[in-house]
Design an enzyme around this catalytic site. Structure first.
Site, PDB file in Angstrom:
ATOM      1  N   LYS A  44      21.802  46.761  39.187  1.00 40.95           N
ATOM      2  CA  LYS A  44      22.669  45.606  38.903  1.00 40.95           C
ATOM      3  C   LYS A  44      21.799  44.362  39.013  1.00 40.95           C
ATOM      4  CE  LYS A  44      27.011  44.605  37.994  1.00 40.95           C
ATOM      5  NZ  LYS A  44      28.044  45.389  37.301  1.00 40.95           N
ATOM      6  N   ASP A  85      28.401  41.787  32.522  1.00 40.61           N
ATOM      7  CA  ASP A  85      29.365  41.858  33.632  1.00 40.61           C
ATOM      8  C   ASP A  85      30.029  40.477  33.631  1.00 40.61           C
ATOM      9  OD1 ASP A  85      30.156  43.581  36.140  1.00 40.61           O
ATOM     10  OD2 ASP A  85      29.856  41.601  36.968  1.00 40.61           O
TER      11      ASP A  85
HETATM   12  P1  NDP Z   1      34.576  38.401  32.555  1.00 38.89           P
HETATM   13  O1  NDP Z   1      33.611  37.347  32.943  1.00 38.89           O
HETATM   14  O2  NDP Z   1      34.768  38.708  31.114  1.00 38.89           O
HETATM   15  O3  NDP Z   1      36.019  38.078  33.165  1.00 38.89           O
HETATM   16  C1  NDP Z   1      36.187  37.916  34.537  1.00 38.89           C
HETATM   17  C2  NDP Z   1      37.610  37.483  34.802  1.00 38.89           C
HETATM   18  O4  NDP Z   1      37.834  37.477  36.205  1.00 38.89           O
HETATM   19  C3  NDP Z   1      37.890  36.068  34.320  1.00 38.89           C
HETATM   20  O5  NDP Z   1      39.235  35.964  34.001  1.00 38.89           O
HETATM   21  C4  NDP Z   1      37.536  35.252  35.558  1.00 38.89           C
HETATM   22  O6  NDP Z   1      38.158  33.970  35.614  1.00 38.89           O
HETATM   23  C5  NDP Z   1      38.072  36.131  36.652  1.00 38.89           C
HETATM   24  N1  NDP Z   1      37.316  35.892  37.896  1.00 38.89           N
HETATM   25  C6  NDP Z   1      35.977  35.989  38.064  1.00 38.89           C
HETATM   26  N2  NDP Z   1      35.630  35.670  39.320  1.00 38.89           N
HETATM   27  C7  NDP Z   1      36.784  35.355  39.939  1.00 38.89           C
HETATM   28  C8  NDP Z   1      37.100  34.958  41.250  1.00 38.89           C
HETATM   29  N3  NDP Z   1      36.134  34.796  42.187  1.00 38.89           N
HETATM   30  N4  NDP Z   1      38.407  34.743  41.555  1.00 38.89           N
HETATM   31  C9  NDP Z   1      39.383  34.899  40.607  1.00 38.89           C
HETATM   32  N5  NDP Z   1      39.143  35.287  39.349  1.00 38.89           N
HETATM   33  C10 NDP Z   1      37.865  35.510  39.022  1.00 38.89           C
HETATM   34  O7  NDP Z   1      34.134  39.708  33.363  1.00 38.89           O
HETATM   35  P2  NDP Z   1      34.539  41.224  33.124  1.00 38.89           P
HETATM   36  O8  NDP Z   1      35.917  41.294  32.566  1.00 38.89           O
HETATM   37  O9  NDP Z   1      33.427  41.878  32.405  1.00 38.89           O
HETATM   38  O10 NDP Z   1      34.517  41.801  34.603  1.00 38.89           O
HETATM   39  C11 NDP Z   1      35.690  41.849  35.437  1.00 38.89           C
HETATM   40  C12 NDP Z   1      35.484  42.873  36.537  1.00 38.89           C
HETATM   41  O11 NDP Z   1      35.237  44.164  35.958  1.00 38.89           O
HETATM   42  C13 NDP Z   1      34.281  42.629  37.473  1.00 38.89           C
HETATM   43  O12 NDP Z   1      34.591  43.104  38.751  1.00 38.89           O
HETATM   44  C14 NDP Z   1      33.196  43.506  36.854  1.00 38.89           C
HETATM   45  O13 NDP Z   1      32.181  43.841  37.796  1.00 38.89           O
HETATM   46  C15 NDP Z   1      34.026  44.711  36.463  1.00 38.89           C
HETATM   47  N6  NDP Z   1      33.423  45.586  35.460  1.00 38.89           N
HETATM   48  C16 NDP Z   1      33.075  45.112  34.237  1.00 38.89           C
HETATM   49  C17 NDP Z   1      32.528  45.961  33.294  1.00 38.89           C
HETATM   50  C18 NDP Z   1      32.234  45.526  31.903  1.00 38.89           C
HETATM   51  O14 NDP Z   1      31.939  46.391  31.080  1.00 38.89           O
HETATM   52  N7  NDP Z   1      32.327  44.244  31.566  1.00 38.89           N
HETATM   53  C19 NDP Z   1      32.249  47.370  33.619  1.00 38.89           C
HETATM   54  C20 NDP Z   1      32.756  47.797  34.902  1.00 38.89           C
HETATM   55  C21 NDP Z   1      33.287  46.916  35.790  1.00 38.89           C
HETATM   56  P3  NDP Z   1      37.284  32.661  35.261  1.00 38.89           P
HETATM   57  O15 NDP Z   1      37.088  32.714  33.791  1.00 38.89           O
HETATM   58  O16 NDP Z   1      38.108  31.531  35.724  1.00 38.89           O
HETATM   59  O17 NDP Z   1      36.003  32.796  36.033  1.00 38.89           O
END
Ligand code: NDP
Length: 453
Positions: free
Chosen positions: A126, A166
């Site tokens: 990561k 991510d």
């Molecule tokens: P994105 O950046 O596309 O979206 C993240 C979302 O979560 C946004 O809506 C963001 O809001 C919100 N968010 C992020 N940090 C916080 C926080 N501290 N408190 C509240 N809301 C928060 O990321 P992903 O959708 O790719 O990832 C989401 C989750 O899924 C993570 O845990 C990631 O590790 C996991 N994941 C992702 C994979 C992938 O293929 N993308 C694979 C496996 C797991 P804002 O825009 O306001 O920051």
């Protein structure tokens, strides 16, 4: 807990101070493994666990770049190469101001077990930076990505370490990162996954994590002879994972009533339909707006701004049957978990990594609900990344249907191996124990075979 495991946990805390998320992730896995060590003393004698909690390599570097006003900006870059026993390091890059060494070590550690569960030949890693793309122009994001890759490219390669996206790293960032890698390395290889469809990306990679979490939920529901048809679902986040979880839930007849971002959450009692989801995707992916705008645009929607002073998240306090935490780690606290169970939720499939605190996980398991932990339920993303690597190596692309079918098969297989391992090691129906043990065994056996390295 097994005595040697307690001692190891103490050692992990002492050696990795101020890394609470890493401690939490390690403890959750170690907690499941006592029974495995009892039945397989060879793992303890080879000190497999002691080796697994120590990253093979940690890279930390300065990322200097220039903002649009010509002012120098300095960020910190990381890559954790955690374990390569079963394949090249594989895992995403996160760009978010909260990123630090401990958070990336927790994510890299989780990734080792998740990647093992996919059955694909993928090690765990990561990386990322404390850079915040929010509010930055495209040119600033490009300059940051170029500087980040200028250092990272020395350490990665299609057969050694293959990053992906991510939080904060989507198609735009992967494009800039790939462009700089190609320019410096002078080769066009599958060194990153999540690439654009016209230049080596796989169909369904963008959708894979969200779709996969729903496929995992579908498998869990099937054990009770049920489907998503007519069920009310709570989804958090509004990024990549959340968007495609909602899309798949709609296709399966579910009614999704919530989404969120770091500013707050919305509750739409009439349901987020396909048209509203398309509007939301445009808001988030093109206009780069905030979720509060959804509540301003559509009638009958309530917006709950985030409030650190409140001891629970209102998103998890609505009546529903299913929940898909898809934003970030520890977003479901013990109170939220209790609210979910109290309000009728009996299927939790985690799109995010470690979104539920340890006390919440305990509560879900004690309540006997169908609880799919992130390392199993969100493995669809890395699985399709693995398929992207395979397609790049063959210089060939599978159709959308072919990739989606493989994704569904991987998620069904992960579900089965979790249940099988849980059953074999005395915790029937416990997906946490099952995922930890099934993920561990394959990596541990490979480490035994490969000697003390
Ligand atoms: P994105 O950046 O596309 O979206 C993240 C979302 O979560 C946004 O809506 C963001 O809001 C919100 N968010 C992020 N940090 C916080 C926080 N501290 N408190 C509240 N809301 C928060 O990321 P992903 O959708 O790719 O990832 C989401 C989750 O899924 C993570 O845990 C990631 O590790 C996991 N994941 C992702 C994979 C992938 O293929 N993308 C694979 C496996 C797991 P804002 O825009 O306001 O920051």
């Amino acid at each position: 807990m097994h005595q040697s495991i307690t001692a190891l946990m103490d050692d992990v805390v002492a050696k990795n101070p101020a890394e609470p998320e890493f401690h939490q992730a390690v403890l959750e896995v170690l907690d499941s493994l006592g029974v495995v060590l009892e039945r397989h003393p060879e793992y303890a004698s080879a000190r497999i666990l002691e080796r697994m909690v120590e990253p093979e390599r940690v890279l930390m570097f300065r990322v200097p770049w220039s903002d649009d006003d010509g002012r120098p900006q300095i960020n910190r870059g990381f890559r954790i190469e955690m374990n390569s026993a079963i394949g090249p390091y594989k895992g995403g890059l996160r760009f978010h101001p909260s990123v630090n060494l401990g958070i990336l070590k927790f994510l890299a550690f989780e990734q080792v077990f998740k990647n093992s569960l996919t059955t694909l030949p993928l090690g765990g890693g990561k990386g990322g930076s404390d850079f915040d793309p929010k509010g930055r122009s495209d040119n600033e994001v490009m300059r940051f990505c170029q500087s980040f890759m200028t250092e990272l490219q020395r350490h990665i390669g299609p057969n050694s370490d293959v990053p992906a996206g991510d939080i904060g790293v989507g198609g735009r960032e992967i494009g800039f990162l790939f462009g700089q890698y190609k320019r410096i390395a002078n080769e066009f290889t599958g060194v990153l996954t999540g690439k654009g469809l016209g230049w080596g990306g796989s169909l369904i990679r963008t959708e894979a994590t969200g779709y996969g979490a729903v496929y995992f939920g579908k498998e869990m529901l099937a054990t009770r002879g049920e489907t998503f048809e007519g069920k009310t679902c709570l989804v958090s986040g509004s990024g990549n994972v959340a968007q495609y979880a909602v899309e798949k839930l709609l296709e399966f007849g579910g009614k999704v009533v919530t989404m969120s971002d770091s500013g707050g959450s919305i509750h739409d009692p009439s349901g987020i339909d396909a048209e509203k989801l398309a509007w939301m995707m445009d808001l988030k992916n093109v206009r780069r707006g905030r979720i509060s705008e959804y509540a301003e645009h559509f009638p009958g929607v309530t917006y709950y701004p985030s409030d650190a002073a409140v001891d629970h998240n209102p998103l998890w306090a609505h009546e529903a049957q299913c929940a898909f935490p898809s934003a970030t780690q520890n977003e479901v606290n013990a109170k939220d978990a209790a609210n979910l169970v109290k309000n009728g939720v009996y299927v939790v499939s985690e799109g995010a990594n470690m979104p539920t605190v340890a006390a919440g996980v305990e509560l879900f398991n004690a309540a006997g609900i169908l609880y799919g932990p992130g390392k199993a339920a969100n493995a669809g993303g890395v699985a399709v990344s693995g398929l992207e690597m395979a397609q790049n190596s063959m210089r060939y692309s599978w159709s959308r249907e072919e990739v989606d079918e493989k994704l569904q098969r991987v998620m069904a297989d992960i579900h089965t191996s979790c249940l099988d391992a849980a059953e074999r090691f005395g915790a029937p129906g416990n997906y946490v124990t099952g995922a930890n043990i099934a993920g561990f065994l394959k990596v541990a056996d490979a480490m035994l075979d490969q000697g003390l390295v």
